[in-house]
Write an enzyme that holds these catalytic residues in place. Structure first.
Site, PDB file in Angstrom:
ATOM      1  N   ASP A 187     -11.872  28.498 -39.264  1.00  0.00           N
ATOM      2  CA  ASP A 187     -12.294  29.848 -38.870  1.00  0.00           C
ATOM      3  C   ASP A 187     -11.398  30.882 -39.558  1.00  0.00           C
ATOM      4  O   ASP A 187     -10.504  30.519 -40.330  1.00  0.00           O
ATOM      5  CB  ASP A 187     -12.216  30.011 -37.345  1.00  0.00           C
ATOM      6  CG  ASP A 187     -10.793  30.018 -36.831  1.00  0.00           C
ATOM      7  OD1 ASP A 187      -9.854  29.810 -37.624  1.00  0.00           O
ATOM      8  OD2 ASP A 187     -10.601  30.244 -35.629  1.00  0.00           O
ATOM      9  N   ASP A 246      -8.910  34.073 -38.558  1.00  0.00           N
ATOM     10  CA  ASP A 246      -8.241  34.738 -37.435  1.00  0.00           C
ATOM     11  C   ASP A 246      -7.723  36.095 -37.907  1.00  0.00           C
ATOM     12  O   ASP A 246      -6.906  36.158 -38.830  1.00  0.00           O
ATOM     13  CB  ASP A 246      -7.066  33.886 -36.953  1.00  0.00           C
ATOM     14  CG  ASP A 246      -7.496  32.464 -36.607  1.00  0.00           C
ATOM     15  OD1 ASP A 246      -8.197  32.296 -35.608  1.00  0.00           O
ATOM     16  OD2 ASP A 246      -7.151  31.531 -37.365  1.00  0.00           O
ATOM     17  N   ASP A 248     -12.361  34.981 -35.381  1.00  0.00           N
ATOM     18  CA  ASP A 248     -11.709  35.418 -34.140  1.00  0.00           C
ATOM     19  C   ASP A 248     -11.042  36.754 -34.406  1.00  0.00           C
ATOM     20  O   ASP A 248     -10.216  36.872 -35.320  1.00  0.00           O
ATOM     21  CB  ASP A 248     -10.620  34.423 -33.708  1.00  0.00           C
ATOM     22  CG  ASP A 248     -11.197  33.147 -33.121  1.00  0.00           C
ATOM     23  OD1 ASP A 248     -12.402  33.138 -32.800  1.00  0.00           O
ATOM     24  OD2 ASP A 248     -10.442  32.172 -32.982  1.00  0.00           O
TER      25      ASP A 248
HETATM   26  N1  DCT Z   1      -2.975  29.113 -31.250  1.00  0.00           N
HETATM   27  C1  DCT Z   1      -2.064  28.669 -30.306  1.00  0.00           C
HETATM   28  N2  DCT Z   1      -2.500  28.057 -29.193  1.00  0.00           N
HETATM   29  C2  DCT Z   1      -3.816  27.852 -28.998  1.00  0.00           C
HETATM   30  C3  DCT Z   1      -4.749  28.294 -29.940  1.00  0.00           C
HETATM   31  C4  DCT Z   1      -4.296  28.931 -31.081  1.00  0.00           C
HETATM   32  O1  DCT Z   1      -0.863  28.838 -30.467  1.00  0.00           O
HETATM   33  N3  DCT Z   1      -4.208  27.231 -27.879  1.00  0.00           N
HETATM   34  C5  DCT Z   1      -2.479  29.771 -32.436  1.00  0.00           C
HETATM   35  C6  DCT Z   1      -2.017  28.803 -33.456  1.00  0.00           C
HETATM   36  C7  DCT Z   1      -2.840  29.030 -34.648  1.00  0.00           C
HETATM   37  C8  DCT Z   1      -3.628  30.282 -34.361  1.00  0.00           C
HETATM   38  O2  DCT Z   1      -3.505  30.540 -32.994  1.00  0.00           O
HETATM   39  C9  DCT Z   1      -5.043  30.198 -34.812  1.00  0.00           C
HETATM   40  O3  DCT Z   1      -5.702  29.087 -34.200  1.00  0.00           O
HETATM   41  P1  DCT Z   1      -6.658  28.159 -35.045  1.00  0.00           P
HETATM   42  O4  DCT Z   1      -7.612  28.962 -35.819  1.00  0.00           O
HETATM   43  O5  DCT Z   1      -7.221  27.151 -34.085  1.00  0.00           O
HETATM   44  O6  DCT Z   1      -5.627  27.386 -35.964  1.00  0.00           O
HETATM   45  P2  DCT Z   1      -5.394  27.469 -37.518  1.00  0.00           P
HETATM   46  O7  DCT Z   1      -4.003  27.040 -37.742  1.00  0.00           O
HETATM   47  O8  DCT Z   1      -5.809  28.785 -38.034  1.00  0.00           O
HETATM   48  O9  DCT Z   1      -6.342  26.324 -38.038  1.00  0.00           O
HETATM   49  P3  DCT Z   1      -7.635  26.447 -38.968  1.00  0.00           P
HETATM   50  O10 DCT Z   1      -7.090  26.590 -40.330  1.00  0.00           O
HETATM   51  O11 DCT Z   1      -8.391  25.172 -38.798  1.00  0.00           O
HETATM   52  O12 DCT Z   1      -8.422  27.625 -38.509  1.00  0.00           O
HETATM   53 MG    MG Z   2      -7.802  29.533 -37.828  1.00  0.00          MG
END
Ligand code: DCT
Ligand code: MG
Length: 509
Positions: A338, A340, A433
């Site tokens: 996704d 962010d 997000d």
């Molecule tokens: N995060 C966290 N605890 C959670 C959910 C998210 O600390 N329960 C933080 C860590 C990473 C950030 O938010 C974004 O979440 P993701 O998009 O799920 O992780 P990502 O590292 O960006 O992984 P991806 O590259 O797959 O999007």
């Molecule tokens: Mg992410």
């Protein structure tokens, strides 16, 4: 002073058959019921452990043969604190944080005093142990490895992928089976191996590393011997694992729904999609509708394009707003599941108008195929959350954007167009997000949303256990001074915590 007493007469290493001291618990009166001991056999050997247990029981101590939840004090010899923690982690106790982890010197002092004595610093286990790896590089790095991911630098390059992939599968399987302890143990171990500058080539290389419990070592040993672990092979063929993996790949489907569908006998997405009796949420409906697009990794270029589009919209009505690409892309990952984005405005309160105004514009432009706004529930009178995995309280929007392709990119779109029955569509559905933060909390939000998850977990654990502070995505609270610590950037937060600054690209723990 020889508080060891006769214990020192017993051989320090394991002997083949010495059982004469065992199981004498019932014959001795327990004088100190508030202290329940467990003596670790690791690096001590059976005979010496049996002797010490018998000695303690004769002095009126309650000593358990096995590690159970009633144990209050764990005694170890020649083990570092991290080794004991790693071993305990694999033992599936309800809560290891309440245990006293003590060196054998505490036990022998107790034997000398004939009663449980007060714990002093000298009785605590060594925090690090020097490893016996076979090269200087390995010696040096293993000796420096902290049990906290926020004290390690973890770039994207991972020379232990063979092991960490296996650990992730096992962790995920434990997660699917609601087995939190071992799940976390494998994630922590994977995170340690990811930070190493060398590939594990023998069991010697694992010596002295934190979080390497027996179950973890067994997996490493199998991979070293056969290039695969039978446990992993078993999990990959397991029906429940395969089904959960498939179900959770749908946007909006978590463990609870997967469990329900699995128990109802579903094994494929086709039957679920077509079952009229299943009540799907709005999120899950979107998840099925754009399934093929959403399981296709988001590229850095796509992330930048969406980021730009969001900026364009927000700046039309708030030119001084800040829009920051965070999550995995900020850690320099080339793809993600996704995008962010963190949005704030230096003028206090102005951030509150951003989300709804922006959504109105995107709706007019037909750019959103799904969105769900969660309003802020932040309460400034509350202390930061104690939960390591707690979600934050910012206003946010979980959305699926249409990203228009300038040219039809056949490599991505062919498959998704066919299965989504939208032969002519020239856009890709992308998960985004959006998180809206007040400017004063922006640094904390940025640190929290940059991840990785393991890095975040360990930052909070470090703050709690090493600094008597409470950290979440909104604030940092010092429990000793009873004050909130302000920060305008991430460097200041690391400084408050007494940590060396770790760059975003070094947080791929
Ligand atoms: N995060 C966290 N605890 C959670 C959910 C998210 O600390 N329960 C933080 C860590 C990473 C950030 O938010 C974004 O979440 P993701 O998009 O799920 O992780 P990502 O590292 O960006 O992984 P991806 O590259 O797959 O999007
Ligand atoms: Mg992410």
């Amino acid at each position: 002073m020889d508080l060891f007493g006769s214990a020192s007469l017993v051989p320090l290493r394991k002997k083949s058959k010495v059982t004469q001291y065992s199981h004498s618990l019932s014959t001795h009166e327990i004088k100190f019921s508030e202290v329940v001991l467990f003596i670790m056999e690791r690096k001590m050997g059976t005979s010496r452990r049996t002797f010490l247990m018998d000695l303690g029981r004769r002095k009126g101590f309650r000593i358990e043969d096995e590690l159970r939840d009633s144990v209050t004090h764990v005694v170890a010899e020649n083990n570092s604190c991290s080794e004991v923690l790693a071993w305990l982690q694999a033992e599936k106790l309800r809560d290891i944080s309440r245990l006293h982890l003590l060196d054998i010197s505490w036990f022998t002092d107790c034997m000398g005093a004939g009663k449980p004595i007060q714990i002093e610093n000298k009785h605590l286990l060594e925090v690090q142990e020097h490893c016996s790896s076979n090269t200087d590089l390995q010696d040096e790095s293993a000796a420096k490895i902290s049990q906290y991911a926020c004290q390690r630098r973890t770039a994207l390059q991972n020379c232990n992928g063979l092991f960490t992939d296996a650990f992730e599968i096992l962790a995920e399987n434990y997660e699917f089976n609601a087995n939190k302890g071992p799940c976390l143990a494998f994630r922590r171990a994977a995170s340690v191996l990811r930070s190493l500058p060398f590939t594990i080539a023998s069991m010697n290389d694992v010596q002295g590393l934190p979080w390497m419990g027996n179950e973890i070592k067994n997996v490493i040993e199998s991979i070293l011997e056969d290039a695969e672990s039978p446990k992993v092979v078993e999990v990959l063929n397991d029906e429940k694992y395969k089904s959960f993996k498939l179900f959770t790949s749908v946007f909006g489907v978590g463990l609870k729904t997967s469990e329900k569908w699995f128990n109802m006998g579903f094994r494929t997405l086709e039957y679920i999609k077509e079952d009229p009796t299943l009540k799907l949420t709005k999120m899950q409906k979107a998840g099925f509708l754009y399934y093929n697009d959403l399981i296709t990794p988001v590229s850095k270029a796509e992330a930048e394009a969406i980021s730009l589009a969001v900026k364009d919209t927000v700046w039309t009505f708030l030119p001084d707003a800040l829009v920051t690409l965070t999550g995995g892309f900020r850690r320099e990952k080339q793809t993600g599941h996704d995008i962010d984005l963190l949005i704030t405005c230096p003028r206090p309160g102005k951030e509150r108008e951003i989300l709804h105004k922006a959504i109105d514009q995107w709706k007019k432009q037909d750019l959103l195929v799904y969105y769900d706004v969660i309003e802020s529930t932040f309460d400034e009178t509350k202390l930061p959350s104690k939960r390591v995995d707690a979600l934050d309280c910012f206003q946010k929007c979980f959305a699926i954007f249409k990203l228009h392709k300038k040219r039809l990119d056949t490599s991505i779109s062919d498959e998704s167009q066919q299965s989504d029955k939208m032969q002519t569509r020239n856009w890709k559905a992308i998960r985004v997000d959006l998180v809206i933060t007040p400017f004063a909390q922006y640094a904390y939000a940025l640190l929290g949303w940059t991840g990785s998850r393991q890095f975040e977990r360990d930052l909070r654990r470090y703050a709690t256990h090493e600094r008597r502070m409470m950290l979440d995505n909104h604030a940092l609270y010092d429990k000793t001074k009873r004050i909130f610590l302000k920060a305008t950037n991430e460097q200041e937060i690391f400084a408050h915590l007494g940590l060396e600054y770790i760059e975003p690209w070094e947080r791929n723990a």
